[in-house]
Design an enzyme around this catalytic site. Sequence first.
Site, mmCIF file in Angstrom:
data_model
loop_
_atom_site.group_PDB
_atom_site.id
_atom_site.type_symbol
_atom_site.label_atom_id
_atom_site.label_comp_id
_atom_site.label_asym_id
_atom_site.label_seq_id
_atom_site.Cartn_x
_atom_site.Cartn_y
_atom_site.Cartn_z
ATOM 1 N N HIS A 303 -4.088 -5.121 -1.842
ATOM 2 C CA HIS A 303 -4.873 -4.785 -3.048
ATOM 3 C C HIS A 303 -6.334 -5.171 -2.779
ATOM 4 O O HIS A 303 -6.943 -4.692 -1.824
ATOM 5 C CB HIS A 303 -4.238 -5.501 -4.245
ATOM 6 C CG HIS A 303 -4.736 -5.079 -5.594
ATOM 7 N ND1 HIS A 303 -5.466 -3.941 -5.803
ATOM 8 C CD2 HIS A 303 -4.620 -5.675 -6.826
ATOM 9 C CE1 HIS A 303 -5.762 -3.832 -7.098
ATOM 10 N NE2 HIS A 303 -5.268 -4.876 -7.734
ATOM 11 N N HIS A 349 -3.391 5.018 -0.490
ATOM 12 C CA HIS A 349 -3.370 4.582 -1.892
ATOM 13 C C HIS A 349 -2.016 4.914 -2.498
ATOM 14 O O HIS A 349 -1.394 5.910 -2.123
ATOM 15 C CB HIS A 349 -4.481 5.270 -2.706
ATOM 16 C CG HIS A 349 -4.780 4.545 -3.980
ATOM 17 N ND1 HIS A 349 -4.111 4.811 -5.152
ATOM 18 C CD2 HIS A 349 -5.648 3.543 -4.246
ATOM 19 C CE1 HIS A 349 -4.568 3.993 -6.082
ATOM 20 N NE2 HIS A 349 -5.494 3.219 -5.576
ATOM 21 N N ARG A 358 -14.501 6.548 -5.695
ATOM 22 C CA ARG A 358 -15.239 5.275 -5.617
ATOM 23 C C ARG A 358 -15.800 5.094 -4.201
ATOM 24 O O ARG A 358 -16.858 4.511 -4.000
ATOM 25 C CB ARG A 358 -14.312 4.098 -5.984
ATOM 26 C CG ARG A 358 -13.738 4.212 -7.393
ATOM 27 C CD ARG A 358 -12.696 3.136 -7.672
ATOM 28 N NE ARG A 358 -11.555 3.217 -6.785
ATOM 29 C CZ ARG A 358 -10.565 2.340 -6.743
ATOM 30 N NH1 ARG A 358 -10.586 1.289 -7.558
ATOM 31 N NH2 ARG A 358 -9.555 2.483 -5.904
HETATM 32 N N1 CMX Z 1 -2.235 2.238 7.346
HETATM 33 C C1 CMX Z 1 -1.009 2.226 7.891
HETATM 34 N N2 CMX Z 1 0.115 2.545 7.238
HETATM 35 C C2 CMX Z 1 -0.033 2.922 5.973
HETATM 36 C C3 CMX Z 1 -1.279 2.993 5.333
HETATM 37 C C4 CMX Z 1 -2.409 2.616 6.073
HETATM 38 N N3 CMX Z 1 -3.631 2.585 5.548
HETATM 39 N N4 CMX Z 1 -1.099 3.407 4.060
HETATM 40 C C5 CMX Z 1 0.221 3.581 3.896
HETATM 41 N N5 CMX Z 1 0.867 3.278 5.052
HETATM 42 C C6 CMX Z 1 2.307 3.235 5.277
HETATM 43 C C7 CMX Z 1 2.920 2.208 4.331
HETATM 44 O O1 CMX Z 1 2.775 0.885 4.847
HETATM 45 C C8 CMX Z 1 4.341 2.690 4.247
HETATM 46 O O2 CMX Z 1 5.003 2.246 5.419
HETATM 47 P P1 CMX Z 1 6.551 1.768 5.363
HETATM 48 O O3 CMX Z 1 7.316 2.996 4.969
HETATM 49 O O4 CMX Z 1 6.821 1.287 6.729
HETATM 50 O O5 CMX Z 1 6.614 0.703 4.323
HETATM 51 C C9 CMX Z 1 4.179 4.205 4.328
HETATM 52 O O6 CMX Z 1 2.896 4.443 4.914
HETATM 53 C C10 CMX Z 1 4.237 4.879 2.982
HETATM 54 O O7 CMX Z 1 3.291 4.252 2.136
HETATM 55 P P2 CMX Z 1 2.586 5.048 0.950
HETATM 56 O O8 CMX Z 1 3.669 5.485 0.008
HETATM 57 O O9 CMX Z 1 1.665 6.075 1.475
HETATM 58 O O10 CMX Z 1 1.671 3.933 0.311
HETATM 59 P P3 CMX Z 1 2.078 2.755 -0.668
HETATM 60 O O11 CMX Z 1 2.002 3.253 -2.059
HETATM 61 O O12 CMX Z 1 3.348 2.112 -0.267
HETATM 62 O O13 CMX Z 1 0.909 1.696 -0.376
HETATM 63 C C11 CMX Z 1 -1.284 0.948 -0.022
HETATM 64 C C12 CMX Z 1 -0.401 1.904 -0.805
HETATM 65 C C13 CMX Z 1 -2.692 0.986 -0.600
HETATM 66 C C14 CMX Z 1 -0.737 -0.479 -0.178
HETATM 67 C C15 CMX Z 1 -1.279 1.380 1.467
HETATM 68 O O14 CMX Z 1 -1.862 2.658 1.588
HETATM 69 C C16 CMX Z 1 -1.993 0.391 2.352
HETATM 70 O O15 CMX Z 1 -1.380 -0.587 2.799
HETATM 71 N N6 CMX Z 1 -3.327 0.614 2.657
HETATM 72 C C17 CMX Z 1 -4.101 -0.327 3.397
HETATM 73 C C18 CMX Z 1 -4.512 -1.501 2.534
HETATM 74 C C19 CMX Z 1 -5.559 -1.085 1.522
HETATM 75 O O16 CMX Z 1 -6.541 -0.438 1.843
HETATM 76 N N7 CMX Z 1 -5.357 -1.513 0.269
HETATM 77 C C20 CMX Z 1 -6.347 -1.280 -0.798
HETATM 78 C C21 CMX Z 1 -5.907 -0.273 -1.847
HETATM 79 C C22 CMX Z 1 -6.931 -0.159 -2.949
HETATM 80 C C23 CMX Z 1 -6.971 -1.411 -3.768
HETATM 81 O O17 CMX Z 1 -6.014 -1.679 -4.506
HETATM 82 O O18 CMX Z 1 -7.927 -2.167 -3.663
#
Ligand code: CMX
Length: 467
Positions: A303, A349, A358
Site C-alpha cells: 500500500h 493496482h 494520479r
Molecule cells: N509486480 C509484480 N507482480 C505483480 C505486480 C507488480 N507490480 N502487481 C501484481 N502482481 C502479481 C501479484 O503479486 C499477484 O501474484 P500472485 O498471484 O503470485 O499472488 C498477481 O500479479 C495478481 O495480482 P493482481 O490481481 O494484479 O493485483 P492485486 O490486486 O493482488 O495487488 C497490488 C495489487 C497493488 C498490491 C500489486 O499490484 C502490487 O503488489 N504492486 C506493487 C506494490 C505497489 O505499487 N503498491 C501500491 C499500490 C497503490 C497504493 O495503494 O499506494
Amino acid sequence: MQASALRSALRNSRQPIAQAGVARRAYATAKTQTLKERLAELIPAEIENVKAVRKEHGAKAFGQVTVDQVYGGMRGLPALLWDGSVLDAEEGIRFRGKTIPDCQAQLPKAPGGSEPLPEALFWLLLTGEVPTPEQTQALSKEWAARAQLPEFVEEILDRCPPTLHPMTQFSMAVTALNHDSAFAKAYQQGISKKDYWGPTFEDSMDLIAKLPNIAGRIYRNVFGKGKLPAIDPSKDYSANLATLLGFGDNEAFVELLRLYVVIHSDHEGGNVSAHTGKLVGSALSDPFLAFGASLNGLAGPLHGLANQEVLIWLRKMKAQIGDDISDEKIKEYVWATLKGGQVIPGYGHAVLRKTDPRYTAQREFALKHLPDDPLFKLVGQIYKIAPDVLLEAGKAKNPWPNVDAHSGVLLTYYGLDQMNFYTVLFGVSRAFGVAAQLIWDRALGAPLERPKSYSTEAIKKIFANKP
Ligand code: CMX
C-alpha cells in the site's frame, strides 16, 4: 442554494430590488458559512436520502459472492458505503464526481498558485460542493489555529529513536491524540447518537490540523534538521507543512505539496487505509484511534510504503547498472526483480486497469517544473518498458503505474530525499478522505462492521453437493 448558483442568480437577476436583496444576503451568508454550518444543513437531507434508497433498494442484490472472493482479499465485493470518492477501473478516481483535472480547474488556489488547495478538497469531500475562496481561506486559518500538539505528544516523538520508522512514530502520535478526543469525552458524558457527528467533526478538524506539526517534528528529529518553526496563521496548510519540513521558501515545492495532498487524499473506501479507518471508526473509536489504525495499514509495502520502495528500487537499479541506463538494461532489471519473487513497486493496482491519473498528474507537474531531471527521465523510461514486461510475465492484472511510481522522484528533486519519510506525506493526505467519511458515518448512524467469515472446512461443507 449553492454559492455559484446564487452568484449566477444575482448576475442574471431581473427580480424586484427586495428579492435581489434577499438573494444578496443569502449569497453573503453562503460565502461566509463555515464548513460545520454547511454540513449541519446537509445532514438531515442526506439522512432522508439514505432512508429512501434503503426503502426502495434495500432488499435488492448486487450479485453473487464467489468462494474465490472470500479467499481473494474480497476483490470487487460490494460491501462498503463511501461517499467522498469513487474509483473507476478505467478512468481512475473522482472526488465527489470530479476528476483530478476537474479539481485542478475548479477548486480555489493560493494567490499566484495553479494547484488546488487541499482545504478546498476537504470541503468538496464533505459537502460535494466547491467552496468559495473565502471559505477555503477560513479553513486554512482554522487549521492553523488548531495545529498545536499537546506537549506530551511532542515528548513522545522526541523520545523515539531515529531508527524507529517514521510511519510507526506517526501512528503512535496520532493515536496518542485520542487523549483530548471530543468524541471520546462526549461519549463518556452520554451524547445522543444523533449528535455523534459534531464531536467527530471537531476531532477530525483537530486531526488534520495537527498532522503538519507531527510530520514536521518526525522529519526534523529523524533526519537531524533542527528545531521546528511555528505555524504561520496567514499561510495555507501546504505552505505551513512545507515550512515545517524546511522547504517553505520554495514555492514550487509548496505547489507540489498542494497537488500531492489532493491526489493522495482519497481513493474510495476499499483500500487498506480507508477501510481500516472506517472499520475501526465503526466501533465508535474516535477519529484519532481510527486514523492511527489507517496509518498502520498505509505503512505496508503493498500500500502506501510502495512510494518508499520505488525509490529504493530505482537507487538499486542505478547502483547496479550505472548512470547510462539503456532500455535493454532496464528490461533485464525488471525481469530480474520478478524472477527474484519480488513485485515491481509502483506498478499494478487492485482496482485500476489503466495508468493511474494520479501518476499522470505528477508526470505533468514534472514536465512543467523539472523536465530535464535525470531521475524523472528514468521514471519515464521505465514507464515505456515495465508494462510490457509485466504483461509478458502474465500475472499482474494491471501492468500500469500507480501513484507511488512517481511521487518520490518529485520529492527527491526538491531535496526531500529521505525516502523512508515518504509514506508520512501519503498519510497526511489520506487523513482528508478518511476523516470526511468518518464524519458522514457518524452523521448517518453507520453501524458496527461485522461481516461473516468462514473456515475452509465450512466452505467445503456448504458447497459439497452443489455443482
Ligand atoms: N509486480 C509484480 N507482480 C505483480 C505486480 C507488480 N507490480 N502487481 C501484481 N502482481 C502479481 C501479484 O503479486 C499477484 O501474484 P500472485 O498471484 O503470485 O499472488 C498477481 O500479479 C495478481 O495480482 P493482481 O490481481 O494484479 O493485483 P492485486 O490486486 O493482488 O495487488 C497490488 C495489487 C497493488 C498490491 C500489486 O499490484 C502490487 O503488489 N504492486 C506493487 C506494490 C505497489 O505499487 N503498491 C501500491 C499500490 C497503490 C497504493 O495503494 O499506494
